[in-house]
Design an enzyme around this catalytic site. Structure first.
Site, mmCIF file in Angstrom:
data_model
loop_
_atom_site.group_PDB
_atom_site.id
_atom_site.type_symbol
_atom_site.label_atom_id
_atom_site.label_comp_id
_atom_site.label_asym_id
_atom_site.label_seq_id
_atom_site.Cartn_x
_atom_site.Cartn_y
_atom_site.Cartn_z
ATOM 1 N N ASN A 110 37.358 32.158 50.270
ATOM 2 C CA ASN A 110 38.396 31.682 49.364
ATOM 3 C C ASN A 110 38.190 30.203 49.001
ATOM 4 O O ASN A 110 38.963 29.639 48.226
ATOM 5 C CB ASN A 110 39.771 31.872 50.020
ATOM 6 C CG ASN A 110 40.886 31.843 49.000
ATOM 7 O OD1 ASN A 110 40.757 32.425 47.924
ATOM 8 N ND2 ASN A 110 41.959 31.137 49.316
ATOM 9 N N GLU A 140 39.701 41.068 55.684
ATOM 10 C CA GLU A 140 40.063 39.669 55.495
ATOM 11 C C GLU A 140 41.147 39.162 56.441
ATOM 12 O O GLU A 140 42.158 38.626 56.027
ATOM 13 C CB GLU A 140 40.511 39.462 54.038
ATOM 14 C CG GLU A 140 40.373 38.024 53.601
ATOM 15 C CD GLU A 140 40.545 37.848 52.095
ATOM 16 O OE1 GLU A 140 40.071 36.868 51.584
ATOM 17 O OE2 GLU A 140 41.161 38.727 51.474
ATOM 18 N N ARG A 182 43.286 59.172 44.750
ATOM 19 C CA ARG A 182 43.100 58.520 46.063
ATOM 20 C C ARG A 182 41.659 58.111 46.350
ATOM 21 O O ARG A 182 41.260 57.964 47.495
ATOM 22 C CB ARG A 182 43.627 59.389 47.204
ATOM 23 C CG ARG A 182 45.115 59.651 47.084
ATOM 24 C CD ARG A 182 45.718 60.078 48.397
ATOM 25 N NE ARG A 182 47.153 60.222 48.234
ATOM 26 C CZ ARG A 182 47.732 61.313 47.763
ATOM 27 N NH1 ARG A 182 47.002 62.364 47.442
ATOM 28 N NH2 ARG A 182 49.035 61.367 47.630
ATOM 29 N N LYS A 209 27.627 36.375 51.063
ATOM 30 C CA LYS A 209 28.923 37.034 50.885
ATOM 31 C C LYS A 209 28.994 38.328 51.688
ATOM 32 O O LYS A 209 30.011 38.622 52.327
ATOM 33 C CB LYS A 209 29.207 37.306 49.406
ATOM 34 C CG LYS A 209 30.585 37.957 49.257
ATOM 35 C CD LYS A 209 31.181 37.907 47.894
ATOM 36 C CE LYS A 209 32.598 38.497 47.966
ATOM 37 N NZ LYS A 209 33.171 38.765 46.665
ATOM 38 N N LYS A 256 36.141 44.093 47.117
ATOM 39 C CA LYS A 256 37.498 43.781 46.643
ATOM 40 C C LYS A 256 37.581 44.145 45.175
ATOM 41 O O LYS A 256 36.633 43.958 44.417
ATOM 42 C CB LYS A 256 37.761 42.281 46.761
ATOM 43 C CG LYS A 256 38.302 41.816 48.081
ATOM 44 C CD LYS A 256 38.837 40.416 47.836
ATOM 45 C CE LYS A 256 39.088 39.644 49.067
ATOM 46 N NZ LYS A 256 39.545 38.284 48.746
ATOM 47 N N HIS A 267 37.340 32.140 34.791
ATOM 48 C CA HIS A 267 37.382 32.051 36.253
ATOM 49 C C HIS A 267 36.368 31.038 36.810
ATOM 50 O O HIS A 267 36.697 30.223 37.677
ATOM 51 C CB HIS A 267 37.112 33.442 36.834
ATOM 52 C CG HIS A 267 37.206 33.512 38.318
ATOM 53 N ND1 HIS A 267 38.396 33.377 39.006
ATOM 54 C CD2 HIS A 267 36.248 33.667 39.272
ATOM 55 C CE1 HIS A 267 38.177 33.475 40.311
ATOM 56 N NE2 HIS A 267 36.867 33.649 40.493
ATOM 57 N N GLU A 300 30.314 30.042 41.638
ATOM 58 C CA GLU A 300 30.506 30.843 42.864
ATOM 59 C C GLU A 300 29.271 30.721 43.771
ATOM 60 O O GLU A 300 29.376 30.773 45.000
ATOM 61 C CB GLU A 300 30.772 32.318 42.529
ATOM 62 C CG GLU A 300 32.065 32.589 41.747
ATOM 63 C CD GLU A 300 33.329 32.681 42.604
ATOM 64 O OE1 GLU A 300 33.328 32.204 43.753
ATOM 65 O OE2 GLU A 300 34.339 33.230 42.095
ATOM 66 N N HIS A 359 42.677 29.393 41.554
ATOM 67 C CA HIS A 359 43.538 30.418 40.963
ATOM 68 C C HIS A 359 44.794 29.796 40.342
ATOM 69 O O HIS A 359 45.279 30.259 39.305
ATOM 70 C CB HIS A 359 43.930 31.469 42.016
ATOM 71 C CG HIS A 359 42.837 32.486 42.250
ATOM 72 N ND1 HIS A 359 42.808 33.297 43.361
ATOM 73 C CD2 HIS A 359 41.753 32.824 41.528
ATOM 74 C CE1 HIS A 359 41.745 34.090 43.298
ATOM 75 N NE2 HIS A 359 41.083 33.814 42.205
ATOM 76 N N ARG A 390 36.323 35.988 56.653
ATOM 77 C CA ARG A 390 36.176 36.274 55.222
ATOM 78 C C ARG A 390 37.013 35.319 54.375
ATOM 79 O O ARG A 390 36.719 35.064 53.214
ATOM 80 C CB ARG A 390 36.565 37.737 54.940
ATOM 81 C CG ARG A 390 36.287 38.139 53.508
ATOM 82 C CD ARG A 390 36.543 39.615 53.253
ATOM 83 N NE ARG A 390 36.198 39.948 51.886
ATOM 84 C CZ ARG A 390 35.871 41.149 51.463
ATOM 85 N NH1 ARG A 390 35.852 42.160 52.291
ATOM 86 N NH2 ARG A 390 35.571 41.366 50.209
HETATM 87 N N1 NAD Z 1 36.283 41.189 43.343
HETATM 88 C C1 NAD Z 1 35.783 40.052 43.742
HETATM 89 O O1 NAD Z 1 35.408 39.869 44.893
HETATM 90 C C2 NAD Z 1 35.651 38.920 42.741
HETATM 91 C C3 NAD Z 1 34.923 37.772 43.085
HETATM 92 C C4 NAD Z 1 34.775 36.776 42.138
HETATM 93 C C5 NAD Z 1 35.356 36.907 40.875
HETATM 94 N N2 NAD Z 1 36.064 38.032 40.582
HETATM 95 C C6 NAD Z 1 36.691 38.191 39.258
HETATM 96 O O2 NAD Z 1 35.690 38.238 38.244
HETATM 97 C C7 NAD Z 1 36.300 37.875 37.002
HETATM 98 C C8 NAD Z 1 35.358 36.973 36.221
HETATM 99 O O3 NAD Z 1 34.175 37.668 35.964
HETATM 100 P P1 NAD Z 1 33.069 37.104 34.933
HETATM 101 O O4 NAD Z 1 32.893 35.646 35.122
HETATM 102 O O5 NAD Z 1 31.913 38.003 35.088
HETATM 103 O O6 NAD Z 1 33.767 37.232 33.523
HETATM 104 P P2 NAD Z 1 34.270 38.486 32.662
HETATM 105 O O7 NAD Z 1 34.013 39.752 33.355
HETATM 106 O O8 NAD Z 1 35.677 38.173 32.309
HETATM 107 O O9 NAD Z 1 33.326 38.426 31.377
HETATM 108 C C9 NAD Z 1 33.267 37.263 30.608
HETATM 109 C C10 NAD Z 1 32.614 37.559 29.255
HETATM 110 O O10 NAD Z 1 31.218 37.858 29.406
HETATM 111 C C11 NAD Z 1 30.886 38.925 28.527
HETATM 112 N N3 NAD Z 1 29.663 39.540 29.046
HETATM 113 C C12 NAD Z 1 29.543 40.437 30.070
HETATM 114 N N4 NAD Z 1 28.239 40.731 30.273
HETATM 115 C C13 NAD Z 1 27.532 40.026 29.370
HETATM 116 C C14 NAD Z 1 26.122 39.897 29.069
HETATM 117 N N5 NAD Z 1 25.206 40.505 29.804
HETATM 118 N N6 NAD Z 1 25.741 39.101 28.044
HETATM 119 C C15 NAD Z 1 26.661 38.413 27.315
HETATM 120 N N7 NAD Z 1 28.008 38.467 27.554
HETATM 121 C C16 NAD Z 1 28.425 39.266 28.576
HETATM 122 C C17 NAD Z 1 32.102 39.794 28.521
HETATM 123 O O11 NAD Z 1 32.141 40.618 27.371
HETATM 124 C C18 NAD Z 1 33.221 38.760 28.530
HETATM 125 O O12 NAD Z 1 33.544 38.368 27.232
HETATM 126 C C19 NAD Z 1 37.624 37.210 37.332
HETATM 127 O O13 NAD Z 1 38.684 38.065 37.003
HETATM 128 C C20 NAD Z 1 37.564 37.035 38.837
HETATM 129 O O14 NAD Z 1 38.845 37.064 39.435
HETATM 130 C C21 NAD Z 1 36.208 39.032 41.489
#
Ligand code: NAD
Length: 356
Positions: free
Chosen positions: A234, A226, A110, A216, A132, A251, A174, A241, A230
């Site tokens: 989106n 949200e 939890r 943000k 989130k 993404h 973003e 998405h 907030r």
């Molecule tokens: N929770 C939230 O509010 C929120 C907001 C925006 C996006 N997201 C989520 O984030 C995800 C996308 O995240 P992302 O763009 O960071 O991609 P990711 O986390 O999928 O990573 C992409 C690639 O980058 C590599 N990588 C990580 N750190 C590295 C570094 N320092 N040097 C070289 N390579 C590195 C990883 O191994 C991976 O292969 C999506 O699932 C999206 O839905 C969440």
């Protein structure tokens, strides 16, 4: 620690600190004797010494990690390590690792204390901020998740040194979103981080990350669960998405394509042509897809244009901002002018079938 190196967040969800400091500080922020680190095979190399290797849970790289299968493996690792409520979950990685680890931490017994050390630009400007987390389910993005603020987010821009140029551009999508939401000054800051040839200027990223965090955090803290403003965050994500589900593109690419769709829809509803052109121009200069057709081509999908658009239109129905037959859509009308409008799903589907 200088005051300007920290942002403190407070909301009904709790308190959180965002600290701009070397990732080496992770060993002070989370007692290695009672911490499990979640990382992927690449980001694990950024985990500072002090954490024993058998307490680092390695998950899949990229979106694949955000699945029930990886959540289950993580829970199995927690069980084997004897993780209890006194432990901390420390995520070291991009948005996928932070989302999965954050959700595992929020639900194991939890809720456990969480520290995030984002290692991609996208995770620094967006995914690690606001509380989130979640995983995908049956091809639908972030369908299962929770709101839970990490105790600490440790931002170390040095972690971005090895990040490929294309991933920096993806992360900026973003930041462009935050610039559109926040207005001209913020948007110009993001623009100045990209040279005329579309290369991301690494030295300019510190202020861009800080501006995104401020934007943000302000929206997320004022509306923790949200139900109001907030939803503006989106922006670009309804189409984004849907495009991600169909194309499987990263993404950041899909956010860029989704922003392109939203900006063009905004144009049809009274938006500023100059501002839309400026924002789409910046995303294009970064080499990101700025619409549905560009996303289709980038994905190498076997689908022809009509089938791809039909699939995107159909995926729109799974948007979590859906309310009855409408979607609460963040509609951009200009830089600093975005409003949430309830738009009938058929209108958004129809636009998906003809948008560039
Ligand atoms: N929770 C939230 O509010 C929120 C907001 C925006 C996006 N997201 C989520 O984030 C995800 C996308 O995240 P992302 O763009 O960071 O991609 P990711 O986390 O999928 O990573 C992409 C690639 O980058 C590599 N990588 C990580 N750190 C590295 C570094 N320092 N040097 C070289 N390579 C590195 C990883 O191994 C991976 O292969 C999506 O699932 C999206 O839905 C969440």
């Amino acid at each position: 620690m200088a005051a300007h190196d920290e942002t403190r967040l407070e909301s009904p969800l709790g308190k959180s600190t965002i600290r701009f400091a070397p990732i080496a500080g992770l060993a002070e922020a989370a007692d290695p004797g009672r911490a499990v680190v979640v990382a992927d095979a690449l980001s694990a190399s950024l985990v500072p010494p002090g954490f024993s290797r058998d307490r680092i849970a390695i998950v899949a790289r990229g979106e694949e990690a955000k699945s029930l299968a990886w959540l289950e493996r993580l829970f199995a690792a927690f069980l084997e390590l004897g993780v209890t409520r006194e432990w901390t979950v420390a995520a070291v990685g991009g948005g996928s690792v932070c989302d999965l680890a954050g959700f595992a931490a929020a639900t194991w017994m939890r809720g456990l204390d969480t520290v995030l050390a984002p290692t991609t630009l996208l995770a620094m400007v967006d995914a690690s901020v606001g509380g989130k987390n979640g995983i995908d389910f049956r091809g639908i993005k972030n369908l299962v998740g929770s709101f839970a603020l990490p105790r600490l987010v440790l931002m170390d821009t040095a972690a971005l040194e090895g990040l490929p140029e294309a991933d920096l551009a993806r992360g900026l999508s973003e930041a462009v979103k935050h610039g559109i939401l926040d207005g001209r000054e913020h948007f110009s800051l993001v623009e100045r981080a990209v040279d005329p040839a579309g290369r991301v200027l690494r030295d300019a990223l510190g202020p861009v990350i800080r501006a995104s965090v401020r934007c943000k955090a302000a929206l997320a803290m004022a509306d923790a669960d949200e139900r109001g403003d907030r939803r503006l965050l989106n922006l670009g994500h309804s189409y984004g998405h849907a495009i991600e589900s169909v194309s499987g593109l990263p993404h950041g690419d899909c956010v860029a394509a989704g922003l392109g769709c939203a900006l063009r829809l905004g144009l049809e509803r009274g938006g500023s042509p100059a501002d839309a052109e400026r924002a789409i121009g910046l995303l294009g200069r970064l080499g990101l897809p700025t619409g549905i057709e560009a996303a289709r081509l980038a994905s190498g999908s076997g689908l022809d244009g009509t089938a791809f658009r039909a699939a995107v239109a159909s995926a729109l129905g799974s948007d979590k901002k859906r309310s009855g037959d409408c979607i609460l859509f963040a509609l951009p009308l200009g830089l600093g002018s975005v409003r949430v409008e309830s738009i009938p799903l058929p209108e958004l589907e129809e636009f998906a079938r003809r948008a560039p």
